[in-house]
Design a protein around this motif. Structure first.
Motif, mmCIF file in Angstrom:
data_model
loop_
_atom_site.group_PDB
_atom_site.id
_atom_site.type_symbol
_atom_site.label_atom_id
_atom_site.label_comp_id
_atom_site.label_asym_id
_atom_site.label_seq_id
_atom_site.Cartn_x
_atom_site.Cartn_y
_atom_site.Cartn_z
ATOM 1 N N ILE A 79 0.867 -1.179 0.000
ATOM 2 C CA ILE A 79 0.000 0.000 0.000
ATOM 3 C C ILE A 79 0.902 1.227 0.000
ATOM 4 O O ILE A 79 1.560 1.532 0.996
ATOM 5 C CB ILE A 79 -0.922 0.010 1.241
ATOM 6 N N ALA A 85 -4.168 3.587 3.125
ATOM 7 C CA ALA A 85 -3.908 2.910 4.398
ATOM 8 C C ALA A 85 -4.914 3.346 5.449
ATOM 9 O O ALA A 85 -5.457 2.515 6.199
ATOM 10 C CB ALA A 85 -2.487 3.203 4.855
ATOM 11 N N ILE A 88 -8.225 1.674 4.848
ATOM 12 C CA ILE A 88 -8.225 0.267 5.262
ATOM 13 C C ILE A 88 -8.474 0.157 6.761
ATOM 14 O O ILE A 88 -9.283 -0.653 7.227
ATOM 15 C CB ILE A 88 -6.901 -0.402 4.873
ATOM 16 N N VAL A 89 -7.791 0.991 7.533
ATOM 17 C CA VAL A 89 -7.974 0.980 8.981
ATOM 18 C C VAL A 89 -9.392 1.412 9.347
ATOM 19 O O VAL A 89 -10.055 0.782 10.188
ATOM 20 C CB VAL A 89 -6.934 1.886 9.674
ATOM 21 N N ARG A 134 -4.386 -7.490 8.826
ATOM 22 C CA ARG A 134 -4.572 -8.311 7.631
ATOM 23 C C ARG A 134 -5.082 -9.718 7.947
ATOM 24 O O ARG A 134 -5.075 -10.586 7.065
ATOM 25 C CB ARG A 134 -3.247 -8.413 6.863
ATOM 26 N N LEU A 264 0.649 1.221 4.972
ATOM 27 C CA LEU A 264 -0.170 0.574 5.995
ATOM 28 C C LEU A 264 0.687 0.162 7.191
ATOM 29 O O LEU A 264 0.307 0.383 8.349
ATOM 30 C CB LEU A 264 -0.884 -0.641 5.408
ATOM 31 N N THR A 267 1.573 3.312 9.078
ATOM 32 C CA THR A 267 0.415 3.865 9.786
ATOM 33 C C THR A 267 0.143 3.105 11.072
ATOM 34 O O THR A 267 -0.034 3.694 12.148
ATOM 35 C CB THR A 267 -0.827 3.827 8.879
#
Length: 357
Positions: A79, A85, A88-89, A134, A264, A267
Motif C-alpha cells: 500500500i 492505508a 483500510i484501517v 490483515r 499501511l 500507519t
C-alpha cells in the motif's frame, strides 16, 4: 483486504461496566480514543550451535519441521498511499464492534468480529489490535475474533501501576475478557511477539484454552538475529523524520521484505508507538515462556518467520516444544518477525486450519 464482507459506515461501540457481562446487544456510536529434570541437548541447526543451557525433556529429540506450511506464502500488494492505508484501517474499525471494559480499575478497549468459537488475538509490544489488520476478517469467517489493545497500549491507555507490571497486565486482560464472554468459556488463543508471552500467561492463569498459537513469540530465551540497530524515533524533529526512523526500525526488527514496509505498516506502527505506555523489552528478551507453558497440555503451535530478527525457529522451536507431542513448531518461508502482516494469506490459512473445530 478480504472481499465479501459488507461495509458498514460507522464504528460500533459497547461500554462494559465492572462485572457486567455482555448481553448480546450492540450500540452504535463514535469511535472512542484513549500494557527440570536433566535431559539431553537438542541438536544444533546446520552450521550453528545450541547454547549449553538449553535442554529438552529427557528422551526427547527436537523435531524436524513437523507440519506442512500453506502453499500460498505470497506477499500482499504493498500500500503506497497513506490515504488508502487510512481507509483500510477505518473500514476495519467500522466492521468491528468496540467494547470498552473496566476491569480491576483499568480500562481495556476490545474489538470483536464474526461468529463461532471465540478466538482471542494478542498483539505485540509497541503494538495495538491493528497488528492483526490483515488477519481479523479472514479469521472472523470461522470464529468470533476478540482483539484487545492490551492494558498500557493504544486506546486502553496507561496502567495505574508500574509500566512493566506483567502480572497486572495479564490479570486485567483476563478480567476484561471474562466480562465479555464469561470466565469459563473455552477459547482459542494466539499471541504475536510480546503477545506470545502474554498469551502464555493467559493460558496458564485463565485456563479454558482449546488450542494455542504463538507467532514470532518473545520470551523464548534463545539468541536473536537482529543485525541492524534501532534508532530512537522520539528524537525526530518532525513527522517526516519520525516516519523515516520508524521505517528504519520496521526494517531492523519487524519486516524482511522492504516492499512490505509500506504506508499501511507505517500507519499501524506509528500510531501504536506513540500510544505505547508499557515497557515490554526486558520481558520479551527473557527466557520465561518455556516455564510458563511447562505444565500445560493443550495443543500448541509455534511459528516464526524464516527471517525473524528476534529468533531462529530451529533454536527457539525445540525449546518451547520441549518434547511434547501435542506441540509443533515451524518457520514460515519469506517472512520476517511480523509474519502475519508480511505473509497474511499463509498465516490465515494456517490459523484457520489449526483452530478448526
Amino acid at each position: 483486504m478480504n472481499e465479501g464482507v459488507p461495509y458498514t459506515p460507522m464504528s460500533r461501540c459497547v461500554r462494559v461496566l465492572p462485572d457486567t457481562p455482555i448481553a448480546g446487544t450492540r450500540s452504535r456510536g463514535p469511535h472512542l480514543t484513549g500494557r527440570k529434570p536433566a535431559s539431553r541437548q537438542p541438536r544444533p541447526p546446520p552450521g550453528g550451535t545450541m547454547p549449553a543451557s538449553f535442554t529438552l525433556r529427557a528422551g526427547a529429540l527436537p523435531p524436524a519441521l513437523p507440519v506442512s506450511l500453506p502453499a500460498d506464502s505470497t506477499a500482499p500488494r504493498p500500500i503506497s498511499d497513506f490515504a488508502e492505508a487510512a481507509a483500510i484501517v477505518a473500514r476495519l474499525e467500522s466492521l468491528t464492534t468496540r467494547h470498552d471494559v473496566l476491569a480491576l480499575g483499568e480500562h481495556v478497549a476490545w474489538r470483536s468480529l464474526g461468529t463461532g468459537t471465540p478466538l482471542v488475538l494478542i498483539h505485540g509490544g509497541h503494538g495495538s489490535w491493528l497488528h492483526w489488520v490483515r488477519n481479523i476478517e479472514a479469521l472472523a469467517r470461522q470464529h468470533t475474533v476478540y482483539v484487545p489493545d492490551l492494558p498500557g497500549y493504544g486506546a486502553s491507555g496507561p496502567l495505574a501501576t508500574s509500566p512493566d507490571d506483567l502480572d497486572h497486565l495479564v490479570r486485567v486482560t483476563i478480567a476484561s475478557l471474562d466480562q465479555l464472554i464469561g470466565g469459563t468459556t473455552p477459547i482459542h488463543l494466539a499471541g504475536f511477539s510480546f503477545g506470545g508471552l502474554v498469551a502464555s500467561h493467559i493460558a496458564a492463569k485463565r485456563g479454558h484454552v482449546r488450542k494455542l498459537a504463538l507467532l514470532g513469540s518473545a520470551g523464548h530465551g534463545t539468541p536473536r538475529r537482529q543485525t541492524l540497530a534501532m534508532v530512537n524515533w522520539r528524537r525526530s524533529t518532525d513527522e517526516a523524520a519520525m516516519l523515516e526512523d520508524l521505517r528504519h526500525n520496521l526494517r531492523a526488527l519487524m519486516l524482511h521484505d522492504p516492499a512490505q514496509i509500506d504506508a499501511l505498516a507505517l500507519t499501524v506502527h506509528r500510531d501504536a508507538c506513540v500510544q505505547t505506555h508499557f515497557r515490554s523489552k526486558n520481558l520479551s528478551q527473557s527466557g520465561s515462556v518455556a516455564a510458563v507453558l511447562a505444565p500445560l497440555t493443550v495443543p500448541m503451535r509455534f511459528v516464526w518467520g524464516e527471517f525473524d530478527a528476534t529468533a531462529q525457529a530451529d533454536l527457539a522451536g525445540p525449546v518451547l516444544q520441549d518434547g511434547h507431542p501435542e506441540r509443533a513448531w515451524e518457520a514460515l518461508p519469506g517472512a520476517g518477525h511480523w509474519l502475519m502482516f508480511e505473509r497474511p494469506d499463509a498465516v490465515n490459512s494456517l490459523m484457520l486450519a489449526w483452530f478448526a473445530d
